[in-house]
Enzyme design. Sequence first.
Site, PDB file in Angstrom:
ATOM      1  CG  ASP A 138      30.593  13.153  97.831  1.00  0.00           C
ATOM      2  OD1 ASP A 138      29.343  13.579  98.077  1.00  0.00           O
ATOM      3  OD2 ASP A 138      30.960  13.079  96.736  1.00  0.00           O
ATOM      4  CG  HIS A 217      26.697  13.993  95.857  1.00  0.00           C
ATOM      5  ND1 HIS A 217      28.181  13.979  95.671  1.00  0.00           N
ATOM      6  CD2 HIS A 217      26.315  14.641  94.539  1.00  0.00           C
ATOM      7  CE1 HIS A 217      28.782  14.664  94.598  1.00  0.00           C
ATOM      8  NE2 HIS A 217      27.683  14.994  93.818  1.00  0.00           N
ATOM      9  CB  SER A 550      28.934  14.887  90.985  1.00  0.00           C
ATOM     10  OG  SER A 550      29.166  16.019  91.628  1.00  0.00           O
TER      11      SER A 550
END
Length: 770
Positions: A138, A217, A550
């Site tokens: 990520d 994220h 996600s």
Amino acid sequence: MAPFLSSSFLLLLLLSFLPLFSLSFSTVDQPFKTYIIRIDSQSKPSIFPTHYHWYTTEFTNSPQILHTYDTVFHGFSAVLTPDHAATLSQHPSVLAVIEDQRKQLHTTRSPQFIGLRNQRGLWSYSNYGSDVIIGVLDTGIWPERRSFSDVNLGPVPARWKGICEAGERFTARNCNKKLIGARFFIKGHEAAGGGLGPTSPINDTLEFKSPRDADGHGTHTASTAAGRYAFRASMEGYAAGIAKGVAPKARLAVYKVCWKNAGCLDSDILAAFDAAVKDGVDVISISIGGGNGISAPYYLDPIAIGAYGAASRGVFVSSSAGNDGPYPMSVTNLAPWIATVGAGTIDRSFPAVVVLGNGKRLSGVSLYAGLPLSGKMYSLVYPGKSGVMASSLCMENSLDPNMARGKIVVCDRGSSPRVAKGLVVKKAGGVGMILANGISNGEGLVGDAHLIPACALGSDEGDALKAYVSSTSNPVATIAFKGTMIGIKPAPVVASFSGRGPNGLSPEILKPDLIAPGVNILAAWTDAAGPTGLESDLRKTEFNILSGTSMACPHVSGAAALLKSAHPDWSPAAIRSAMMTTANTFNNLNQPLTDEATGNVSTPYDSGAGHLNLDRAMDPGLVYDITNNGYVKFLCGIGYEPRVIQVITRSPVSCPVKKPLPEHINYPSLAALFPNSAKGASSKTFIRTVTNVGQPDAVYRSTIQAPRGAAVTVKPQKLVFSRAVKKRSFIVTVTANTRNLIVGNSGAVFGSISWSDGKHFVRSPIVVVT
């Protein structure tokens, strides 16, 4: 004499490839690009001590090579001209030349919502996943967050071989017994430019050349999968409570492959897969993929290739289904060795109410936490009345300040980030924003931490709002924010944005596999970005609330860690099967799952096998296992030649003389494809094998829910297991007359086959397609 002969041979070898290098350097007018070169490693001449020596001697020179791959993939990535790449593709040792592509990120209460309970069930049985290592590919991690504390954790598993890579604002001391490894992969980005190359160095105020997370994220997904208990957690007061990941004691290894505002390069992703498997991870979580429902063939998709290399070595890989729903065939990450995860809602929401001047109240959602409007009415304006699309969507510089100043502005959803529209309204002098869904988003709503008072409305409420604006001479409104509400019904509901089937590459494989919580998920956040992610948002928050597949993917990654800890002998396919065959197909009203986009009952194209339920997945009774050979037969069945399959499998393969049927892969779902041209009734036969992982002496009986207009039979109808017999096979026959099938908008009809011994209920979806 021997050294002289060896040197002469090497000189001859170098001279024989001189035309290759001449071609490479003579095409100076060609732009350089990054390519991934798949090599048949077994063809390396013994004269070269390592593969790297071979690559730099025979294929290109050392400065051009970015990554070398030797675990999930054999080969290298390099900066080449198109002519050089084309020449390499003709080399007998080169299996494939793949141009580097950019992928995108697919962007509490949820552990309880998937069936986890303190001190009992799977959490207790697996010791919260304490010996399992989850690798997260990520944007990196913000290691100081409480979610990554190692207090009271035991020693790092002895099998761990990874490192804690130092870099900007990141040292080896940032790792601990929780965050046991961290690496970053940037060579693909540096070669591609994109704001990160040598000619355009990283802006220190925007990114960190290290595993540290500038985007947020990666921190969010890592803590969703395996965050520790963090008391008094909230996002500016919203979703207050105890934040925790699905596998709170699992260890984390972070591989930064995505860079803020620049996406994720395939060459870097593949390098991270290679490193993660070599390091010793048990689970890989990758919330990354293509967009617009476009999927490359498996042999040209580095995520599929890397995931196969991982799965073939016993590593479970879960990935997000993409956020391009509710459109058909929008699901991504389609390989059958990947667990593909769609998104659903949970029973928590953040309601907001738009109150109109005529007294009508419109229900929406918001995570706005600033000064409230306190019931004051403001003039309401809808720029879309002008007919200008950019103004309707509140795109950058599209709003006339004279129109927006001091008013609440109605913006249509789409084409730009939801929070960015609020910033456009703020810059134009607006005091608030109402974000209205179009028909494509339906009633699907997600909360956003807007910079100004703002509320999102579903399509129906949005239409009512616009009707009020157009029919009233002086429309006014205010927005009231209601905080956090739990116990929402119905839940789960398939999120409108969640990627949908059918599978655009292999319709014989149902994708997504299942759904998991992916709407309004609270998890840890970076200090380098505000909750909106906008550069102008200077707020700091320890936790943030995000939505997307996600967020759903790491729920399944954490779930896999728990199941791996509880059942160390289960393969990745067995773990995925346990989740799929025990998934919920009903909501908390005990009614069938519905689709947020339409309000209709969802289909397996929307929700796969159903919604993750770990309370049942811990003890599924039966599992559908798949060996590496099973995947190879599937690839042969879809028409790939052995040399193409080797691009995926790394090892040479051979296909059976009689071409296998791809639908015979031992998958926990069945898809029967009938050509429209078929006359009369046609039949499709499926062979499946189940392994008993429950009580040794068990008898399972089948129950069939036939798709409407089709007939389904199973032989035998009873499966008898004993201590000596743990596997049983059965045959399912689906018969249909395409003229009698009423397939509707989806182009398919749906049913199921279930096996039960009175305690376990093992369900597989059936899809009939014309």
